[in-house]
Motif scaffolding. Structure first.
Motif, PDB file in Angstrom:
ATOM      1  N   PRO A 129       0.833  -1.203   0.000  1.00  0.00           N
ATOM      2  CA  PRO A 129       0.000   0.000   0.000  1.00  0.00           C
ATOM      3  C   PRO A 129       0.875   1.262   0.000  1.00  0.00           C
ATOM      4  O   PRO A 129       1.991   1.264   0.534  1.00  0.00           O
ATOM      5  N   LEU A 130       0.368   2.323  -0.590  1.00  0.00           N
ATOM      6  CA  LEU A 130       1.131   3.573  -0.687  1.00  0.00           C
ATOM      7  C   LEU A 130       1.541   4.079   0.692  1.00  0.00           C
ATOM      8  O   LEU A 130       2.657   4.579   0.880  1.00  0.00           O
ATOM      9  N   GLU A 131       0.659   3.927   1.659  1.00  0.00           N
ATOM     10  CA  GLU A 131       0.956   4.405   3.022  1.00  0.00           C
ATOM     11  C   GLU A 131       2.189   3.693   3.590  1.00  0.00           C
ATOM     12  O   GLU A 131       3.040   4.320   4.234  1.00  0.00           O
ATOM     13  N   LYS A 135       5.923   5.228   4.597  1.00  0.00           N
ATOM     14  CA  LYS A 135       6.576   4.998   5.899  1.00  0.00           C
ATOM     15  C   LYS A 135       8.011   4.511   5.693  1.00  0.00           C
ATOM     16  O   LYS A 135       8.944   4.966   6.364  1.00  0.00           O
ATOM     17  N   LEU A 136       8.168   3.560   4.759  1.00  0.00           N
ATOM     18  CA  LEU A 136       9.499   3.015   4.484  1.00  0.00           C
ATOM     19  C   LEU A 136      10.417   4.083   3.898  1.00  0.00           C
ATOM     20  O   LEU A 136      11.605   4.144   4.224  1.00  0.00           O
ATOM     21  N   GLU A 137       9.856   4.942   3.042  1.00  0.00           N
ATOM     22  CA  GLU A 137      10.653   6.022   2.454  1.00  0.00           C
ATOM     23  C   GLU A 137      11.150   6.984   3.531  1.00  0.00           C
ATOM     24  O   GLU A 137      12.330   7.360   3.552  1.00  0.00           O
ATOM     25  N   ARG A 138      10.244   7.363   4.436  1.00  0.00           N
ATOM     26  CA  ARG A 138      10.642   8.288   5.516  1.00  0.00           C
ATOM     27  C   ARG A 138      11.719   7.664   6.398  1.00  0.00           C
ATOM     28  O   ARG A 138      12.668   8.338   6.809  1.00  0.00           O
ATOM     29  N   LYS A 139      11.557   6.369   6.692  1.00  0.00           N
ATOM     30  CA  LYS A 139      12.537   5.691   7.542  1.00  0.00           C
ATOM     31  C   LYS A 139      13.888   5.637   6.835  1.00  0.00           C
ATOM     32  O   LYS A 139      14.942   5.885   7.455  1.00  0.00           O
ATOM     33  N   THR A 158      16.792  -2.086  -4.406  1.00  0.00           N
ATOM     34  CA  THR A 158      15.550  -2.321  -3.672  1.00  0.00           C
ATOM     35  C   THR A 158      14.442  -1.393  -4.166  1.00  0.00           C
ATOM     36  O   THR A 158      13.296  -1.818  -4.355  1.00  0.00           O
ATOM     37  N   LEU A 159      14.765  -0.134  -4.385  1.00  0.00           N
ATOM     38  CA  LEU A 159      13.769   0.820  -4.892  1.00  0.00           C
ATOM     39  C   LEU A 159      13.234   0.365  -6.245  1.00  0.00           C
ATOM     40  O   LEU A 159      12.040   0.513  -6.540  1.00  0.00           O
ATOM     41  N   ALA A 160      14.121  -0.192  -7.081  1.00  0.00           N
ATOM     42  CA  ALA A 160      13.687  -0.693  -8.389  1.00  0.00           C
ATOM     43  C   ALA A 160      12.787  -1.915  -8.225  1.00  0.00           C
ATOM     44  O   ALA A 160      11.772  -2.048  -8.922  1.00  0.00           O
ATOM     45  N   VAL A 161      13.136  -2.812  -7.291  1.00  0.00           N
ATOM     46  CA  VAL A 161      12.351  -4.031  -7.068  1.00  0.00           C
ATOM     47  C   VAL A 161      10.936  -3.700  -6.608  1.00  0.00           C
ATOM     48  O   VAL A 161       9.953  -4.305  -7.058  1.00  0.00           O
ATOM     49  N   ILE A 162      10.795  -2.725  -5.718  1.00  0.00           N
ATOM     50  CA  ILE A 162       9.461  -2.410  -5.170  1.00  0.00           C
ATOM     51  C   ILE A 162       8.785  -1.259  -5.920  1.00  0.00           C
ATOM     52  O   ILE A 162       7.718  -0.798  -5.519  1.00  0.00           O
TER      53      ILE A 162
END
Length: 503
Positions: A129-131, A135-139, A158-162
């Protein structure tokens, strides 16, 4: 270790008489194991290729699921996440994955381990989910100061995978990678470029740093490696000038070292980027022509057409390849081709015919001309009323006409016919083409091969072509658009006058 040897050694271990006893011991002791031991046992079984439907694996999965709330150690959680990412879906695997996701989502703000952050992001995957992604981006942003160079490389993967295109994260990763490009291996550099391509992320500083590093250390890289880099840069629409200049010098010095496959890659890359080697241009063209001629007997008709088409971009028409390509039997073979590539072959033949006619290249009397192919109408784009209106206000109603088709092949969005100011001056026909970003190499207004060929042919047809950067135009105010068009048209007029004076 080679894959075959690895598989053989794993098979030896699994077939060893005591291996079944070990699996039985792991299964019976699983309820009494510490969480740390449980996950590493699961990891070992997965890495050894033990069937995921086996009694021992399913038992350990159930035990972990029952005791999941007890897992406090970040390393254990990270290893468990990594195992589940590799495992195929099953009732127990899916249930454990969902349970682990619930726990990890609650613990995201408190994550301290970079590796747990990576595995958590991969566990949630592209369908998170975008939310959760936010959260993962902020962390990740809050932990970037603790990232090593390896962590940054893995984060980009990892950013490319998700499928998380986080510009703040990507910019930080890009800067760190650009500053340490000399410490990154070939495999990891390729992975960086592939991840950027998958995320449609462009970073001029990063790409330029990689190009300059590769160009300055060219002796370290094989021709195959260089061509793989050029392929990735092509996908990114970035012209690696430093690398291409250095690689061209190698080709000029040792042209015979190129294999037929290498030659295909060289012609495709250099023509796509429309790269000008300046004083080395003719020497480069002579070198690749020499190699092309040496492989003529081994080339298929399709490969020959592609090679000649690449050289057409540079206005280079070597006689021997052309004579072979234009033999009746070769042309018949090309025109009888069936399948999805046939329209592309027809298009290349029509372009070749245009090149030979407009560049006025003289063919040997014994050579056939390109057969007449009924061209489909050029793909017209929707008119740009705003552009037309601005041009009419800028130049006058009578000067501007909306759209034209040159030689039944090239679509022109607007034509501005600038009247001569004196009897000595010639009328200037300015052809304005709305150019999407794909017309240019990234970070420049340098046209790629197909766009460059259009520009050259329109000039030969008496136009002064102007590529209007569409993306830039759409983001501007009316006044900025007027200023941009005035500057482009004024520059085109000056260039036209200079060309006339030279002639």
């Amino acid at each position: 270790m080679a894959d075959e040897q690895k598989h053989w050694e794993l098979q030896l271990m699994v077939e060893h008489p005591t291996f079944k006893k070990l699996c039985h011991s792991a299964r019976t002791n699983a309820p009494r194991m510490h969480s740390h031991d449980l996950v590493f046992t699961l990891l070992a079984l997965v890495k050894l290729g033990v069937s995921q439907n086996s009694y021992v694996v399913q038992t350990i999965l159930r035990v972990i699921q029952e005791r999941l709330d007890e897992f406090e150690n970040e390393k254990a959680l990270s290893v468990l996440s990594a195992c589940l990412i590799e495992m195929k879906g099953s009732k127990n695997t899916d249930a454990l994955t969902q349970g682990l996701k619930l726990i990890l989502e609650e613990r995201i703000p408190g994550i301290q381990s970079v590796m747990l952050l990576h595995t958590t992001m991969r566990l949630f995957g592209k369908d998170a989910p975008l939310e959760v992604k936010q959260k993962l981006e902020r962390k990740a942003l809050s932990m970037m100061d603790n990232f090593s160079l390896a962590n940054v490389q893995y984060m980009l993967d990892t950013l490319a995978v998700i499928h998380l295109n986080s510009k703040p994260l990507l910019d930080i990763c890009g800067t760190k990678l650009a500053d340490n490009v000399h410490s990154i291996s070939f495999t990891r550099l390729m992975a960086v470029l592939k991840s950027c391509s998958e995320l449609r992320y462009r970073n001029l500083h990063l790409f330029t740093s990689i190009s300059e590093y590769l160009g300055s250390t060219l002796s370290m890289w094989s021709t195959k490696q260089v061509l793989l880099f050029l392929l990735e840069f092509k996908r990114l629409h970035f012209c690696p000038v430093a690398l291409m200049d250095a690689f061209a010098e190698r080709i000029i010095q040792k042209p015979d070292s190129l294999t037929l496959r290498d030659l295909r890659g060289v012609l495709k890359s250099y023509s796509f980027f429309n790269h000008n080697l300046k004083e080395n241009q003719q020497a480069f063209l002579d070198s690749v022509t020499h190699v092309l001629q040496s492989y003529l007997s081994k080339m298929s008709s399709v490969d020959l057409l592609k090679a000649v088409s690449c050289l057409c971009v540079f206005g280079h028409f070597p006689q021997a390849p052309l004579e072979k390509l234009l033999q009746p039997e070769i042309l018949d073979e090309l025109l009888k081709e069936e399948g999805p590539s046939f329209p592309q072959l027809q298009r290349m033949l029509r372009t070749l015919d245009l090149c030979l006619r407009l560049d006025r290249h003289t063919l040997s009397p014994s050579v056939s001309s390109v057969p007449h192919l009924h061209p489909p109408p050029p793909q017209s784009r929707l008119g740009n009323p705003a552009l037309l209106s601005i041009l009419k206000n800028l130049l006058g109603e009578d000067v501007v006409t909306d759209s034209a088709i040159a030689e039944g092949h090239y679509y022109i969005d607007c034509v501005a016919t600038m009247p001569s100011k004196t009897k000595e001056d010639q009328t200037v026909r300015i052809a304005l083409l709305c150019a999407p970003p794909t017309f240019f190499c990234f970070g420049t207004t340098h046209p790629v091969g197909a766009a460059a060929l259009t520009v050259r042919h329109l000039k030969l047809l008496g136009y002064e072509p102007v590529l209007v950067p569409l993306q830039e135009l759409l983001s501007q105010t009316a006044e900025e658009k007027t200023n941009l068009l005035r500057e482009l048209i004024f520059s085109a007029q000056i260039e036209c006058v200079q060309d006339c004076n030279v002639k």
